[in-house]
Write an enzyme that holds these catalytic residues in place. Structure first.
Site, PDB file in Angstrom:
ATOM      1  CG  MET A  37     -10.774   6.573  -3.030  1.00 56.18           C
ATOM      2  SD  MET A  37     -11.095   6.115  -4.734  1.00 56.18           S
ATOM      3  CE  MET A  37     -10.966   4.567  -4.511  1.00 56.18           C
ATOM      4  CG  HIS A  41      -7.825  -0.599   5.718  1.00 59.19           C
ATOM      5  ND1 HIS A  41      -6.723  -0.303   5.785  1.00 59.19           N
ATOM      6  CD2 HIS A  41      -8.204  -0.700   4.457  1.00 59.19           C
ATOM      7  CE1 HIS A  41      -6.111   0.038   4.342  1.00 59.19           C
ATOM      8  NE2 HIS A  41      -7.059  -0.265   3.689  1.00 59.19           N
ATOM      9  CG  HIS A  44      -7.437   4.368   4.996  1.00 58.30           C
ATOM     10  ND1 HIS A  44      -8.130   2.987   4.837  1.00 58.30           N
ATOM     11  CD2 HIS A  44      -7.228   4.782   3.716  1.00 58.30           C
ATOM     12  CE1 HIS A  44      -8.245   2.945   3.639  1.00 58.30           C
ATOM     13  NE2 HIS A  44      -7.920   3.810   2.757  1.00 58.30           N
ATOM     14  CD  GLN A  68      -8.988   7.133  -7.916  1.00 60.20           C
ATOM     15  OE1 GLN A  68      -8.955   8.386  -7.468  1.00 60.20           O
ATOM     16  NE2 GLN A  68      -8.428   6.364  -7.021  1.00 60.20           N
ATOM     17  CD  GLN A 159      -2.915   7.311  -4.958  1.00 61.48           C
ATOM     18  OE1 GLN A 159      -3.875   6.850  -5.871  1.00 61.48           O
ATOM     19  NE2 GLN A 159      -2.990   7.065  -3.789  1.00 61.48           N
ATOM     20  CB  VAL A 182      -0.661  -1.223   7.796  1.00 63.80           C
ATOM     21  CG1 VAL A 182      -1.218  -1.907   8.917  1.00 63.80           C
ATOM     22  CG2 VAL A 182      -0.326   0.173   8.252  1.00 63.80           C
ATOM     23  CG  MET A 190      -4.165  -3.974   6.653  1.00 60.22           C
ATOM     24  SD  MET A 190      -4.900  -3.348   8.270  1.00 60.22           S
ATOM     25  CE  MET A 190      -4.352  -4.423   9.425  1.00 60.22           C
ATOM     26  CB  SER A 191      -6.270  -3.657   0.098  1.00 64.52           C
ATOM     27  OG  SER A 191      -7.273  -3.167  -0.773  1.00 64.52           O
ATOM     28  NE  ARG A 193     -10.479  -1.998  -5.750  1.00 62.40           N
ATOM     29  CZ  ARG A 193     -10.001  -0.853  -6.330  1.00 62.40           C
ATOM     30  NH1 ARG A 193      -8.859  -0.298  -5.612  1.00 62.40           N
ATOM     31  NH2 ARG A 193     -10.684   0.203  -6.949  1.00 62.40           N
TER      32      ARG A 193
HETATM   33  O1  PAF Z   1      -5.564   6.355  -2.762  1.00 59.25           O
HETATM   34  C1  PAF Z   1      -6.769   6.471  -2.928  1.00 59.25           C
HETATM   35  O2  PAF Z   1      -7.559   6.226  -1.756  1.00 59.25           O
HETATM   36  C2  PAF Z   1      -7.028   7.296  -3.900  1.00 59.25           C
HETATM   37  O3  PAF Z   1      -6.470   7.246  -5.039  1.00 59.25           O
HETATM   38  C3  PAF Z   1      -7.056   9.010  -3.520  1.00 59.25           C
HETATM   39  C4  PAF Z   1      -5.751   9.521  -3.420  1.00 59.25           C
HETATM   40  C5  PAF Z   1      -8.119   9.212  -2.496  1.00 59.25           C
HETATM   41  C6  PAF Z   1      -7.708   9.667  -4.980  1.00 59.25           C
HETATM   42  O4  PAF Z   1      -9.065   9.474  -5.073  1.00 59.25           O
END
Ligand code: PAF
Length: 297
Positions: A37, A41, A44, A68, A159, A182, A190-191, A193
């Site tokens: 999304m 950071h 990712h 979501q 998820q 991480v 790390m997030s 948010r």
């Molecule tokens: O983990 C995420 O960032 C989201 O839930 C995803 C998998 C990109 C789906 O929108």
């Protein structure tokens, strides 16, 4: 960290562009996909590095998926630093960046997916439609990118587990790979948010990983009673003025609740915490072993 700047990174803004860019590669290059999304950071970047190690071509998507988010959640505020994200992707050696304005028809989605397993516990309790929104978006993204491999972070353990079911149940020829959480040097997972936290809240938020580590240590020292472990975590959070949304220990695969840790049955257990700190809802998880790893039979 070694970056492989990819000055040739191509950016697609529509599904048609993305399909067109990937068309010539299909069949003779393997494609690894990292759906995100945005607001990227180091967590990712680690997913991107894993993708690079597993396939010829790496595709990253940046899309804040409205399906979501509940109406009360942070869809509007969710940071969208596109330029910085694109630079990070190019620096990490991403080949294709998919940045759609929307994934769904303008008139709205008439068909969505429904999750019927692992969805009504942990985060699903307070976010009842969240995982339906996640799998619908991931399904659309998979249909556009058609990757061989897709990488998801273990921070969103639930998820990741649900997406494994989606791929299996809907017979998608995509290998799902999990990547380890991480952490900041002080332990905070790390997030995106974490950006919402001020200095004081950032300090408070540390209690989440500390509570997980305390449960791990107490379990390794012989405490098998999950209630006692959860109390330990709750005390640490409360000392830091955090009320957890949940503190749970579950089977890492089935996500079934566990009452007693049991090393004889090779129990694969994991501890999960979710908590609001300031404006941020944070989640974290760690494995729990009922005795130190090296002593396990
Ligand atoms: O983990 C995420 O960032 C989201 O839930 C995803 C998998 C990109 C789906 O929108």
């Amino acid at each position: 960290m070694i970056y492989h700047t990819n000055n040739n990174m191509q950016i697609a803004h529509t599904a048609a562009e993305m399909r067109g860019q990937l068309q010539a590669l299909r069949g003779h290059k393997s494609i690894a996909f990292v759906p995100t999304m945005g607001c990227l950071h180091q967590g990712h970047i680690s997913l991107i590095e894993k993708a690079k190690s597993l396939a010829d071509i790496v595709v990253v998507s940046l899309y804040v998926n409205p399906l979501q988010f509940a109406p009360s959640e942070d869809l509007e505020q969710y940071p969208r630093p596109f330029e910085a994200d694109a630079r990070l992707c190019a620096d990490a050696g991403v080949d294709f960046l998919f940045h759609p304005a929307s994934l769904y028809p303008e008139s709205g989605c008439k068909v969505t997916l429904k999750v019927t397993t692992l969805h009504d516990c942990l985060c699903g309790t307070s976010r009842p439609d969240h995982f339906d929104g996640v799998v619908t978006a991931v399904n659309v993204l998979f249909n556009i990118v058609q990757p061989n491999i897709a990488i998801f972070g273990e921070k969103d353990w639930q998820q990741l587990s649900i997406i494994r079911h989606m791929v299996n149940d809907l017979s998608m020829p995509i290998e799902i790979v999990g990547a380890a959480i991480v952490r900041e040097p002080d332990g905070l997972a790390m997030s995106s948010r974490n950006r919402y936290l001020n200095n004081h809240e950032r300090q408070q938020a540390l209690a989440i990983s500390q509570a997980l580590i305390a449960m791990q240590q107490q379990a390794e020292n012989g405490e098998h009673d999950v209630k006692a472990l959860r109390n330990t975590a709750r005390n640490i959070l409360e000392k830091n003025a955090i009320t957890a949304q949940y503190i749970e220990i579950r089977n890492a695969t089935s996500l079934e609740e566990i009452d007693t840790l049991d090393h004889h049955n090779n129990q694969n257990s994991r501890a999960f915490i979710a908590a609001h700190v300031g404006a941020a809802r944070l989640i974290d998880n760690m494995p729990i072993h009922s005795m130190p790893q090296e002593q396990q039979p």
